[in-house]
Motif scaffolding. Structure first.
Motif, PDB file in Angstrom:
ATOM      1  N   HIS A   1       0.846  -1.194   0.000  1.00  0.00           N
ATOM      2  CA  HIS A   1       0.000   0.000   0.000  1.00  0.00           C
ATOM      3  C   HIS A   1       0.878   1.239   0.000  1.00  0.00           C
ATOM      4  O   HIS A   1       1.927   1.271   0.648  1.00  0.00           O
ATOM      5  N   ASN A   2       0.472   2.259  -0.765  1.00  0.00           N
ATOM      6  CA  ASN A   2       1.168   3.539  -0.689  1.00  0.00           C
ATOM      7  C   ASN A   2       0.162   4.657  -0.862  1.00  0.00           C
ATOM      8  O   ASN A   2      -0.820   4.529  -1.610  1.00  0.00           O
ATOM      9  N   GLU A   3       0.400   5.720  -0.148  1.00  0.00           N
ATOM     10  CA  GLU A   3      -0.470   6.897  -0.222  1.00  0.00           C
ATOM     11  C   GLU A   3       0.349   8.135   0.085  1.00  0.00           C
ATOM     12  O   GLU A   3       1.364   8.084   0.780  1.00  0.00           O
ATOM     13  N   ASP A   4      -0.099   9.256  -0.462  1.00  0.00           N
ATOM     14  CA  ASP A   4       0.665  10.485  -0.258  1.00  0.00           C
ATOM     15  C   ASP A   4      -0.161  11.671  -0.740  1.00  0.00           C
ATOM     16  O   ASP A   4      -1.154  11.515  -1.458  1.00  0.00           O
ATOM     17  N   LEU A   5       0.278  12.847  -0.349  1.00  0.00           N
ATOM     18  CA  LEU A   5      -0.256  14.113  -0.835  1.00  0.00           C
ATOM     19  C   LEU A   5       0.918  14.848  -1.462  1.00  0.00           C
ATOM     20  O   LEU A   5       1.861  15.230  -0.762  1.00  0.00           O
ATOM     21  N   ILE A   6       0.910  14.997  -2.792  1.00  0.00           N
ATOM     22  CA  ILE A   6       2.073  15.544  -3.480  1.00  0.00           C
ATOM     23  C   ILE A   6       1.659  16.648  -4.452  1.00  0.00           C
ATOM     24  O   ILE A   6       0.508  16.715  -4.896  1.00  0.00           O
ATOM     25  N   TRP A   7       2.621  17.499  -4.766  1.00  0.00           N
ATOM     26  CA  TRP A   7       2.456  18.439  -5.855  1.00  0.00           C
ATOM     27  C   TRP A   7       2.847  17.720  -7.136  1.00  0.00           C
ATOM     28  O   TRP A   7       3.963  17.231  -7.259  1.00  0.00           O
ATOM     29  N   ARG A   8       1.936  17.652  -8.075  1.00  0.00           N
ATOM     30  CA  ARG A   8       2.183  16.916  -9.315  1.00  0.00           C
ATOM     31  C   ARG A   8       2.956  17.763 -10.315  1.00  0.00           C
ATOM     32  O   ARG A   8       3.886  17.271 -10.956  1.00  0.00           O
ATOM     33  N   ARG A   9       2.568  19.015 -10.475  1.00  0.00           N
ATOM     34  CA  ARG A   9       3.250  19.907 -11.414  1.00  0.00           C
ATOM     35  C   ARG A   9       3.145  21.362 -10.943  1.00  0.00           C
ATOM     36  O   ARG A   9       2.116  21.771 -10.423  1.00  0.00           O
ATOM     37  N   LEU A  10       4.215  22.094 -11.162  1.00  0.00           N
ATOM     38  CA  LEU A  10       4.187  23.553 -11.090  1.00  0.00           C
ATOM     39  C   LEU A  10       4.965  24.058 -12.291  1.00  0.00           C
ATOM     40  O   LEU A  10       6.158  23.752 -12.446  1.00  0.00           O
ATOM     41  N   ARG A  11       4.305  24.809 -13.148  1.00  0.00           N
ATOM     42  CA  ARG A  11       4.966  25.372 -14.319  1.00  0.00           C
ATOM     43  C   ARG A  11       4.672  26.861 -14.385  1.00  0.00           C
ATOM     44  O   ARG A  11       3.534  27.284 -14.182  1.00  0.00           O
ATOM     45  N   LEU A  12       5.714  27.620 -14.684  1.00  0.00           N
ATOM     46  CA  LEU A  12       5.602  29.073 -14.735  1.00  0.00           C
ATOM     47  C   LEU A  12       6.347  29.574 -15.968  1.00  0.00           C
ATOM     48  O   LEU A  12       7.427  29.066 -16.307  1.00  0.00           O
ATOM     49  N   GLY A  13       5.766  30.575 -16.617  1.00  0.00           N
ATOM     50  CA  GLY A  13       6.439  31.115 -17.790  1.00  0.00           C
ATOM     51  C   GLY A  13       5.730  32.317 -18.367  1.00  0.00           C
ATOM     52  O   GLY A  13       4.767  32.841 -17.797  1.00  0.00           O
ATOM     53  N   LEU A  14       6.212  32.743 -19.528  1.00  0.00           N
ATOM     54  CA  LEU A  14       5.660  33.888 -20.246  1.00  0.00           C
ATOM     55  C   LEU A  14       5.405  33.499 -21.693  1.00  0.00           C
ATOM     56  O   LEU A  14       6.178  32.747 -22.300  1.00  0.00           O
ATOM     57  N   LYS A  15       4.332  34.030 -22.252  1.00  0.00           N
ATOM     58  CA  LYS A  15       4.016  33.841 -23.665  1.00  0.00           C
ATOM     59  C   LYS A  15       3.674  35.201 -24.247  1.00  0.00           C
ATOM     60  O   LYS A  15       2.862  35.942 -23.675  1.00  0.00           O
ATOM     61  N   THR A  16       4.293  35.515 -25.376  1.00  0.00           N
ATOM     62  CA  THR A  16       4.051  36.817 -25.984  1.00  0.00           C
ATOM     63  C   THR A  16       3.795  36.681 -27.471  1.00  0.00           C
ATOM     64  O   THR A  16       4.387  35.829 -28.136  1.00  0.00           O
ATOM     65  N   GLN A  17       2.901  37.503 -27.986  1.00  0.00           N
ATOM     66  CA  GLN A  17       2.606  37.557 -29.416  1.00  0.00           C
ATOM     67  C   GLN A  17       3.096  38.899 -29.953  1.00  0.00           C
ATOM     68  O   GLN A  17       2.756  39.953 -29.436  1.00  0.00           O
ATOM     69  N   LEU A  18       3.907  38.835 -31.028  1.00  0.00           N
ATOM     70  CA  LEU A  18       4.544  40.026 -31.593  1.00  0.00           C
ATOM     71  C   LEU A  18       4.264  40.132 -33.089  1.00  0.00           C
ATOM     72  O   LEU A  18       4.241  39.111 -33.789  1.00  0.00           O
ATOM     73  N   PHE A  19       4.072  41.346 -33.561  1.00  0.00           N
ATOM     74  CA  PHE A  19       3.898  41.611 -35.002  1.00  0.00           C
ATOM     75  C   PHE A  19       2.842  40.687 -35.618  1.00  0.00           C
ATOM     76  O   PHE A  19       2.999  40.211 -36.735  1.00  0.00           O
ATOM     77  N   GLN A  20       1.796  40.389 -34.856  1.00  0.00           N
ATOM     78  CA  GLN A  20       0.642  39.601 -35.290  1.00  0.00           C
ATOM     79  C   GLN A  20       0.948  38.112 -35.460  1.00  0.00           C
ATOM     80  O   GLN A  20       0.208  37.255 -34.978  1.00  0.00           O
ATOM     81  N   ASP A  21       2.050  37.763 -36.139  1.00  0.00           N
ATOM     82  CA  ASP A  21       2.287  36.378 -36.542  1.00  0.00           C
ATOM     83  C   ASP A  21       3.318  35.640 -35.703  1.00  0.00           C
ATOM     84  O   ASP A  21       3.463  34.426 -35.847  1.00  0.00           O
ATOM     85  N   TRP A  22       4.064  36.351 -34.834  1.00  0.00           N
ATOM     86  CA  TRP A  22       5.157  35.725 -34.116  1.00  0.00           C
ATOM     87  C   TRP A  22       4.793  35.457 -32.656  1.00  0.00           C
ATOM     88  O   TRP A  22       4.083  36.235 -32.023  1.00  0.00           O
ATOM     89  N   LEU A  23       5.305  34.354 -32.141  1.00  0.00           N
ATOM     90  CA  LEU A  23       5.003  33.931 -30.774  1.00  0.00           C
ATOM     91  C   LEU A  23       6.290  33.480 -30.101  1.00  0.00           C
ATOM     92  O   LEU A  23       7.079  32.726 -30.688  1.00  0.00           O
ATOM     93  N   ILE A  24       6.521  33.955 -28.883  1.00  0.00           N
ATOM     94  CA  ILE A  24       7.640  33.496 -28.065  1.00  0.00           C
ATOM     95  C   ILE A  24       7.065  32.940 -26.763  1.00  0.00           C
ATOM     96  O   ILE A  24       6.311  33.618 -26.064  1.00  0.00           O
ATOM     97  N   HIS A  25       7.426  31.706 -26.459  1.00  0.00           N
ATOM     98  CA  HIS A  25       6.903  31.028 -25.274  1.00  0.00           C
ATOM     99  C   HIS A  25       8.081  30.457 -24.494  1.00  0.00           C
ATOM    100  O   HIS A  25       8.868  29.674 -25.026  1.00  0.00           O
ATOM    101  N   ILE A  26       8.223  30.860 -23.244  1.00  0.00           N
ATOM    102  CA  ILE A  26       9.270  30.348 -22.358  1.00  0.00           C
ATOM    103  C   ILE A  26       8.614  29.894 -21.060  1.00  0.00           C
ATOM    104  O   ILE A  26       7.922  30.681 -20.397  1.00  0.00           O
ATOM    105  N   GLU A  27       8.827  28.635 -20.703  1.00  0.00           N
ATOM    106  CA  GLU A  27       8.167  28.092 -19.520  1.00  0.00           C
ATOM    107  C   GLU A  27       9.057  27.026 -18.881  1.00  0.00           C
ATOM    108  O   GLU A  27       9.781  26.300 -19.578  1.00  0.00           O
TER     109      GLU A  27
END
Length: 374
Positions: A67-93
């Motif tokens: 048997h196993n049981e726990d309370l854990i954090w599964r994921r934490l993700r942080l970042g920025l997403k930007t759209q430039l000049f209509q067609d360009w996208l930069i995503h860092i996470e």
């Protein structure tokens, strides 16, 4: 104890915030809207958004006196997403491990989406950099939008669970169809990958079948150097194919399913695998959903090459089996769509080993999961 106290404080803050939020969607819109700036009329910067996800699991799994049981954090993700000049996208996470908050090297887990994108039209879009290489039903579904707490054992065996690889892809929609073609480094490094560990290619094509159904075929050719000192993030399958089907029969009833197979690398002692995943769901309301899922994976040569479900595998010390079956009954409460939801599931897992080995596994489990994304 300090780590547990910090985790408990964060959990309390999150739960307090959720309790304080009213149910009106306009309130949620206002809260989530603070994470992004948008101006479609701007000449340079159209969008700048703080993006991420916070996911936590409480689980209890048992079977065969383990048997196993726990309370854990599964994921934490942080970042920025930007759209430039209509067609360009930069995503860092980045991905961070809240279970290792006292150790920076362990806490700072890896880069996830870190790419430059170009989207001149819906027909042609491109990405270059580290990005998700999605195939199979669950493997091509973001963890933010899964309707079960975890990806199925089909994805767990026939998809590349590293998920984020350095490479380039072109994709888009043409008429009633969609396509994607990509080439990626096999590297499993936490930062940007290299090609010393080999590469893999992904081809995918989909088509609408009727008004509310889609059919998609994914194919992967994997040419990884398993002896590379730099490490790899793929599996030991040379060829993988998956047929994915999604349909919404009516406002209430829907079905997701896939069948996937992989040809193992015989030089690495890997057998061929076959898996199937069938997941009907019923929407009682816009907020309440019932999910039933069966998934099974087997080694066609009868070898012990199959991973069991995530938490069930911890009861067999992550040993592999010859055949794995997973039956899940889930209940989802969507407070703000997929951006804020509470998922619960009870499941049965069976793992069959070689005849006479006495190592078959039978067990049940319960998972309660909080999923927040922005």
């Amino acid at each position: 104890m300090k780590k547990e106290r910090i985790q408990g404080m964060i959990a309390l803050l999150v739960l307090t915030a959720l309790t304080a939020v009213a149910k009106e969607s306009s309130v949620y819109d206002e809260i989530w809207g603070t994470a992004a700036y948008e101006n479609d009329e701007a000449a340079v910067l159209q969008k700048l958004a703080f993006v991420g996800r916070l996911q936590g699991d409480a689980y209890s799994f048992g079977g065969d006196s383990k048997h196993n049981e726990d309370l854990i954090w599964r994921r934490l993700r942080l970042g920025l997403k930007t759209q430039l000049f209509q067609d360009w996208l930069i995503h860092i996470e980045g991905d961070f491990d809240l279970n290792e908050i006292e150790n920076w090297d362990a806490f700072n887990n890896r880069l996830t989406d870190s790419y430059i994108g170009w989207a001149p039209s819906a027909k042609v879009k491109m990405k270059v950099g580290k990005q998700s290489a999605g195939f199979t039903l669950d493997g091509a579904t973001s963890s933010k939008k899964l309707i079960a707490p975890e990806r199925s054992i089909v994805a767990g065996n026939l998809w590349f669970g590293t998920e984020y690889f350095t490479g380039s892809a072109v994709y888009g929609e043409v008429g009633n169809g969609s396509y994607k073609a990509g080439a990626y480094s096999s590297s499993g490094e936490s930062g940007f990958g290299h090609f010393e560990s080999g590469y893999f290619t992904l081809l995918s094509g989909g088509i609408k079948v009727g008004a509310n159904s889609t059919l998609r075929l994914d194919y992967v050719f994997n040419d990884t150097d398993y002896d590379s000192r730099r490490g790899y993030g793929t599996s030991k399958l040379n060829h993988i194919a998956a047929l994915v089907y999604k349909t919404q029969l009516n406002e209430k009833l829907g079905l997701w399913a896939d069948i996937a197979g992989g040809i193992g690398n015989s030089d690495e002692g890997m057998s061929d695998l076959l898996g199937v995943d069938i997941m009907p769901f019923y929407n009682f309301t816009e907020n309440l959903q019932l999910v039933l899922q069966y998934a099974g994976v087997t080694s066609l040569e009868g070898d012990v090459d199959v991973n069991m479900a995530r938490y069930a595998s911890r009861n067999v010390n992550r040993d592999k089996v010859e055949t794995a079956h997973n039956l899940l009954l889930g209940f989802n409460w969507y407070l703000y769509g997929h951006k804020l939801k509470w998922q619960n599931a009870v499941e049965y897992n069976y793992g069959k080993n070689r005849a006479g080995s006495g190592d078959d596994y039978n067990g049940y489990g319960l998972t309660s999961a909080l999923r927040i994304s922005w």
